[in-house]
Design an enzyme around this catalytic site. Structure first.
Site, short mmCIF file in Angstrom:
data_model
loop_
_atom_site.label_atom_id
_atom_site.label_comp_id
_atom_site.label_asym_id
_atom_site.label_seq_id
_atom_site.Cartn_x
_atom_site.Cartn_y
_atom_site.Cartn_z
N GLU A 123 -4.81 26.34 -11.07
CA GLU A 123 -3.42 25.88 -10.94
C GLU A 123 -3.37 24.72 -9.93
O GLU A 123 -4.10 24.75 -8.94
CB GLU A 123 -2.58 27.06 -10.39
CG GLU A 123 -1.14 26.74 -10.07
CD GLU A 123 -0.46 27.87 -9.26
OE1 GLU A 123 -1.12 28.55 -8.45
OE2 GLU A 123 0.76 28.06 -9.46
N ASN A 137 5.45 23.48 -12.98
CA ASN A 137 4.08 23.87 -12.63
C ASN A 137 3.40 24.09 -13.99
O ASN A 137 3.69 25.06 -14.68
CB ASN A 137 4.12 25.15 -11.79
CG ASN A 137 2.77 25.50 -11.21
OD1 ASN A 137 1.73 25.10 -11.72
ND2 ASN A 137 2.78 26.27 -10.13
N LYS A 195 4.85 27.06 -16.23
CA LYS A 195 4.90 28.38 -15.57
C LYS A 195 6.28 29.02 -15.69
O LYS A 195 7.30 28.38 -15.36
CB LYS A 195 4.50 28.20 -14.10
CG LYS A 195 4.36 29.48 -13.30
CD LYS A 195 3.81 29.13 -11.91
CE LYS A 195 3.53 30.32 -11.03
NZ LYS A 195 2.90 29.93 -9.75
N GLU A 244 7.61 27.51 -3.97
CA GLU A 244 7.58 27.16 -5.41
C GLU A 244 8.99 27.16 -6.00
O GLU A 244 9.30 26.36 -6.89
CB GLU A 244 6.68 28.13 -6.17
CG GLU A 244 5.22 27.90 -5.95
CD GLU A 244 4.38 28.60 -6.99
OE1 GLU A 244 4.48 28.27 -8.18
OE2 GLU A 244 3.60 29.49 -6.60
N CYS A 284 -0.94 31.67 -12.48
CA CYS A 284 -0.90 32.43 -11.24
C CYS A 284 0.01 33.64 -11.25
O CYS A 284 -0.35 34.67 -11.77
CB CYS A 284 -0.57 31.50 -10.07
SG CYS A 284 -0.98 32.30 -8.49
N ASN A 309 -3.42 29.94 -7.28
CA ASN A 309 -3.53 29.70 -5.83
C ASN A 309 -2.86 30.90 -5.19
O ASN A 309 -1.62 31.02 -5.21
CB ASN A 309 -2.73 28.47 -5.39
CG ASN A 309 -3.40 27.15 -5.73
OD1 ASN A 309 -4.02 26.51 -4.91
ND2 ASN A 309 -3.22 26.72 -6.98
#
Ligand code: CDT
Length: 315
Positions: A47, A112, A129, A148, A174, A199
């Site tokens: 990611e 993302n 994402k 995020e 993730c 991550n």
């Protein structure tokens, strides 16, 4: 019957705040070349593989963070990666921060994102994402931020699957890997291979008792997701100490049995390789997890009709 695919999971060590995209792409290309020596057909990168994990920092002016995002893929700095992969005949999956072009109202979006590129250089798919973790506001009490929810819009396309690499391939990013719905939505579309970059900071500020369990939880969710849906799962970390924050490594390739068939030994740039038989999925999809035969969707209604917990009245 067997359908063999040689997969490389290309773990990255830390990327520093001032490391240029050009330098990072050199690291990715070095891993690609190593993969070529092992006969790898598909390389999976983590990611946000082009930059440091920037959501750990608050920026008053949201737009001042746009330099972490890619407005074109490939762009000038990533084109050499696409060129080298095509020259080597290797496909790849790459995570990055995506800035969309302005829409009719002049609005841009920040995602993302992960893309999947075939061995001939064709972009097969883009995944944005879905589950965006962390927090929206600056929380100075934390040792570091996980913003995020400030920097990214949630992906709206859900969990698709694509025919590629001789099988049915899906993607997640993730935090998505912690949610069983992620795997099941792809499982219901026959997924045979799920690609995931992550991550994961070791320290979890809302409940530090979870810190020592990060590796356990990482394996737990991906192994369960693989087994319960009869699919391969490739989980690839950006690990190590990045700008003072320790992140989980433990990149792994997981079989449809739920067994880990390859795992990274370091917290740095490291390629692990496995020969994956996509037909192994059939054993699980056709027996214990024969969805058509055994699932009971008529009693699963709450899964999609309700978001949070509602304790029934009168119990
Ligand atoms: N990148 C990412 O999604 N990381 C989250 C961290 C936990 S929530 C702060 C994860 O689920 O690994």
């Amino acid at each position: 019957m067997s359908r063999m695919l040689t997969i490389g999971a290309a773990q990255l060590g830390p990327i520093s705040r001032d490391e240029s995209r050009d330098r990072v792409v050199e690291r990715l290309i070095a891993l690609l070349r190593q993969a070529a020596e092992h006969g790898v057909e598909l390389v999976v990168f983590p990611e946000l593989a082009l930059t440091t994990f920037f959501p750990r920092w608050w920026e008053d002016d949201r737009a001042a963070a746009d330099h972490w995002f890619e407005s074109a893929m490939p762009g000038p700095e990533t084109q050499p990666l696409f060129d080298e992969a095509r020259r080597l005949g290797i496909g790849f999956c790459l995570g990055y921060a995506e800035l969309t072009p302005p829409d009719e109202a002049g609005e841009v979006k920040h995602f993302n994102t992960q893309i999947l590129v075939e061995r001939d250089g064709t972009v097969v798919a883009k995944y944005r994402k879905v589950h965006i973790p962390g927090h929206e506001d600056h929380e100075p009490w934390r040792k570091f931020q996980h913003l995020e929810r400030y920097y990214f819009d949630p992906g709206e396309d859900g969990f698709g699957v694509w025919r590629a690499f001789g099988g049915i391939v899906g993607m997640m990013i993730c935090n998505d890997r912690r949610w069983p719905e992620t795997y099941r939505v792809m499982g219901l579309q026959g997924v045979e291979l799920i690609l995931c970059g992550y991550n994961t900071p070791i320290h979890y500020a809302p409940d530090p008792s979870q810190d020592i369990l990060q590796g356990f939880h990482n394996a737990l969710v991906m192994q369960a997701g693989a087994y319960q849906n009869g699919t391969w799962v490739v989980g690839v970390a950006k690990g190590g100490n990045e700008e003072g924050v320790d992140s989980l490594a433990q990149t792994a390739i997981i079989a449809p049995s739920g067994q880990i068939v390859a795992q990274a030994l370091t917290t740095g740039d490291e390629l692990i390789v496995a020969r994956c038989d996509l037909d192994w999925c059939v054993r699980y999809k056709g027996t214990l997890f024969d969805f058509e035969r055994y699932r009971r969707p008529e009693v699963y209604g709450l899964i999609t009709s309700q978001k949070g917990v509602v304790v029934p009245d009168g119990i």
